[in-house]
Design an enzyme around this catalytic site. Structure first.
Site: not given
Length: 170
Positions: A4, A65, A138
């Site tokens: 992420d 992501e 996160d």
């Protein structure tokens, strides 16, 4: 390995899993960079932190992501640069690097592409049979990316390649 991307906190999650098999948690955490450093030094610190994760866990693939448009353009740029560092780090290791959209990740782990962060964390906790949700968010998001990729495999890249091939033949 799921990532992420973020410049201040870059979530990293490692799972062992594949299509049709429940994923197992291997490791989860964040790579942090100091806001007092200049941008180039922060990107370097991020790369060094990610390299340590790659060395420690030797993933077979990297899923990141995909950066999406936010209202704060400065934040988008920081996130995009962090994603670039993550992709470059994986590519230099000879790994397949796949990008998954936030809605794709949410749909994979919750069944809804519009799930909120709390729902994603709750489902990651349930899927991986954890005692509590990973923190910070996160880290939970990185695990969601890793689970999404483990379950979907390279299907996303095969579809994108087919679409690109179809456009190129016109």
């Amino acid at each position: 390995m799921g990532i992420d991307p973020g410049l201040t906190r870059c979530g990293v999650g490692v799972v062992d899993g594949s299509v049709g098999r429940p994923p197992q948690l291997v490791a989860v955490g964040v790579v942090r960079t100091a806001v007092t450093l200049d941008l180039a030094q922060r990107l370097l610190a991020l790369e060094e932190g990610l390299l340590a994760w790659f060395d420690d866990y030797r993933p077979d693939a990297v899923a990141i992501e995909r950066v999406f448009s936010q209202h704060n353009k400065s934040s988008v740029m920081d996130t995009a640069q962090a994603a670039g560092v993550a992709a470059l780090t994986g590519a230099r290791r000879g790994l397949t690097v796949t990008f998954h959209t936030p809605s794709e990740v949410k749909a994979a782990v919750t069944g809804s592409g519009s799930a909120d962060k709390a729902q994603v964390a709750q489902m990651v906790t349930r899927i991986l049979k954890l005692a509590e949700a990973p923190r910070p968010a996160d880290a939970a998001d990185a695990l969601a990316v890793a689970v999404c990729h483990a379950w979907r495999g390279g299907a996303t890249n095969r579809y994108a390649a087919a679409v690109a091939a179809a456009r190129g033949s016109r």
